[in-house]
Design an enzyme around this catalytic site. Structure first.
Site, PDB file in Angstrom:
ATOM      1  N   HIS A 165    -113.492  16.231 -25.567  1.00  0.00           N
ATOM      2  CA  HIS A 165    -114.454  16.678 -24.515  1.00  0.00           C
ATOM      3  C   HIS A 165    -115.260  15.503 -23.756  1.00  0.00           C
ATOM      4  O   HIS A 165    -115.364  14.529 -24.253  1.00  0.00           O
ATOM      5  CB  HIS A 165    -115.405  17.743 -24.930  1.00  0.00           C
ATOM      6  N   ARG A 197    -119.073  22.702 -25.803  1.00  0.00           N
ATOM      7  CA  ARG A 197    -118.475  21.779 -24.909  1.00  0.00           C
ATOM      8  C   ARG A 197    -116.957  21.493 -25.382  1.00  0.00           C
ATOM      9  O   ARG A 197    -116.409  20.894 -24.129  1.00  0.00           O
ATOM     10  CB  ARG A 197    -119.232  20.370 -25.098  1.00  0.00           C
ATOM     11  N   GLU A 256    -117.913  18.779 -34.187  1.00  0.00           N
ATOM     12  CA  GLU A 256    -118.133  17.019 -34.097  1.00  0.00           C
ATOM     13  C   GLU A 256    -118.959  16.927 -35.459  1.00  0.00           C
ATOM     14  O   GLU A 256    -119.368  17.949 -36.229  1.00  0.00           O
ATOM     15  CB  GLU A 256    -119.388  16.878 -32.717  1.00  0.00           C
ATOM     16  N   HIS A 288    -113.827  17.067 -30.677  1.00  0.00           N
ATOM     17  CA  HIS A 288    -114.715  16.058 -30.455  1.00  0.00           C
ATOM     18  C   HIS A 288    -114.399  14.498 -30.937  1.00  0.00           C
ATOM     19  O   HIS A 288    -113.430  14.584 -31.785  1.00  0.00           O
ATOM     20  CB  HIS A 288    -115.793  16.435 -31.284  1.00  0.00           C
TER      21      HIS A 288
END
Lengths: 254, 258
Positions: free
Chosen positions: A11, A62, A89, A186
């Site tokens: 992202h 995200r 993440e 991520h």
């Protein structure tokens, strides 16, 4: 001859990236730039005529929204999407929310350097006093995680250790069934997959920063070994810049 | 005593809705107004404090887009979204793409009334000569359904919508509700109506006069046997709801242009 093709997309810019804050499991949204990056990534996949059968992403917006922008661009909104915390993440523990200056002020430059260079040293835990303890650790989306599974901080090693089981148990079987897979996630969870696919060392993976918003394509043999280095999709300029940035990383001064 | 909460949502305006054309299985995205309807709905649900565990949609983009916009407004993008052709809009066969005026001209007012009001009479099936046939049946999504493509409908009555929806409801949605999960079904006018008919026990005659407004979340509170314990609730500002109901009713009465 490639048996399989795999596409990864990291992202783009989040609102916290803009502020240079450690984001981790904080559910920051994409900034306008990040939205633009996702749309551009989607357009690249559309231009190249990519079709997928199944998609994976994390439980952080995200990444989910990046996937949504991509699916909208390639007109495949109907594809099945599986969300998992295992693709989240890296959890930055007590550093979550701090910006670079605050981190150095709080912990000292030497400690920060250690954390940045270490594969297996985690940052300090996020304890109950932390500003984001309630909103992260107690979030409903993690209700099914066991105490062992729910992190309070992670080293890169930890992140990879909880991402790979999902890759091996859920994603690999789908690839082997011939399903064309798209993963929107991520920097650090994707590092886990890349390290595994390419058999990279701990030092090497720490040097690698995947470009954002750019579809990353792997052609794999039937044993899921990459036939060549990762390819980037996009217009000539974007791809060239991304390749140069990645090449320069290995040589970056520490 | 209410044990479970189920939410239904009919998606908002697509490009063809504006032109009063039967969209059906043609895959259109929401218009700007349709996007706004979904966002408003999401904001309302967020204000009311609802938390979804699972969302079901059809495999038509406008219902998926609606679900995404709602989840985004609520900050619940992480909630799983499960998609099935069995929640698709009713298949309008050869009437797809026609607007109500054209339909009346081609088939006569009586026939049109019959197709719209009857429960079990299907419009004429779509065939290869239809301008939208290939757009629909060449679409890859219809090779991923749980029936072979050749067995997918070519036209449907409302009864046939329920016939293909009910097995999915029973096998896939009900078990989730029984686990206590708060479910949102983001679908279409007729797939929502068919489900309501089943849940509320509406007769074949009475269902003809039931229409759901677009973009207004419908809350059904169900007992442990999944029977509603009270009438369905349309959530939100009553003035807005009345306007939405009127809008849908007016569409049905649209005069043919001369």
């Amino acid at each position: 001859m490639a048996a399989y093709k795999l596409v990864l997309i990291r992202h783009g810019e989040s609102c916290w990236n803009q502020e240079n804050r450690f984001c981790g499991w904080f559910d920051a949204d994409l900034s306008e730039t990040g939205e633009h990056e996702a749309k551009r990534g989607g357009q690249a996949l559309k231009d190249a005529g990519y079709e997928f059968d199944i998609c994976y992403t994390s439980v952080l917006k995200r990444a989910v929204r990046t996937l949504w922008f991509v699916l909208d661009s390639i007109d495949q909104m109907w594809l099945p999407v599986h969300r998992t915390w295992r693709l989240n993440e890296r959890h930055y523990g007590g550093l979550t929310g701090l910006n670079k200056a605050e981190t150095a002020a709080k912990h000292g430059d030497a400690q920060v350097k250690i954390w940045r260079r270490s594969f297996d040293t985690p940052p300090p835990s996020m304890d109950e006093e932390h500003d984001f303890y309630q909103s992260i650790s107690k979030d409903r989306r993690y209700a099914d995680l066991t105490e062992d599974q729910l992190p309070s901080c992670e080293s890169l090693k930890d992140t990879i250790a909880r991402a790979l089981p999902f890759w091996n148990e859920e994603i690999v079987p789908q690839i082997k069934e011939g399903k064309r897979v798209l993963i929107a996630a991520h920097g650090n969870s994707l590092r886990g997959i890349v390290k595994h696919l390419e058999g990279m060392s701990e030092e090497a993976i720490m040097e690698l920063n995947l470009p954002t918003g750019i579809p990353i394509v792997y052609e794999l043999d039937k044993n899921l070994k990459p036939l060549g280095p990762m390819q980037f999709l996009g217009d000539e300029e974007t791809v060239k810049k991304a390749m140069e940035a990645v090449a320069a990383q290995g040589k970056a001064k520490k | 005593m209410s044990k479970y909460s189920l939410f239904l949502l009919r998606h908002g305006e697509g490009a063809w809705n504006k032109e009063n054309r039967f969209c059906s299985w043609v895959d259109q995205k929401l218009s700007e107004d349709g996007v706004k309807e979904a966002q408003d709905c999401g904001r309302l649900l967020k204000e009311l404090g609802y938390k979804f565990d699972l969302v079901f949609t059809s495999i038509l983009s406008r219902s998926i887009q609606t679900a995404w916009l709602v989840l985004e407004a609520m900050g619940q993008e992480w909630v799983p979204v499960v998609k099935s052709w069995r929640l698709n809009e009713r298949h309008y066969g050869s009437l797809i793409g026609l607007n109500r005026a054209e339909m009346a001209l081609q088939h006569g007012e009586e026939k049109v009334k019959l197709w719209r009001r009857s429960y079990d009479i299907a419009p004429p099936p779509i065939d290869e000569s239809h301008p939208y046939f290939l757009e629909i049946y060449n679409d890859r999504r219809y090779t991923t359904c749980d029936v072979p493509k050749e067995n997918l409908p070519r036209a449907e009555s409302l009864k046939e919508v329920l016939d293909r929806l009910l097995p999915y409801w029973d096998s896939t949605v009900v078990p989730e509700i029984r686990k206590g999960r708060t479910v949102l079904i983001a679908a279409h006018g007729n797939s929502c109506r068919a489900l309501l008919k089943h849940l509320e026990g509406i007769s074949d005659e009475d269902i003809a006069s039931v229409t759901l407004p677009t973009g207004i979340p419908v809350l059904l509170e169900l007992d442990e046997n999944l029977k509603p314990v009270k009438p369905r609730q349309l959530l939100g500002d009553q003035v807005k709801i009345q306007a939405a109901i009127k809008k849908v009713e007016d569409q049905g009465k649209a005069k043919p242009t001369t």
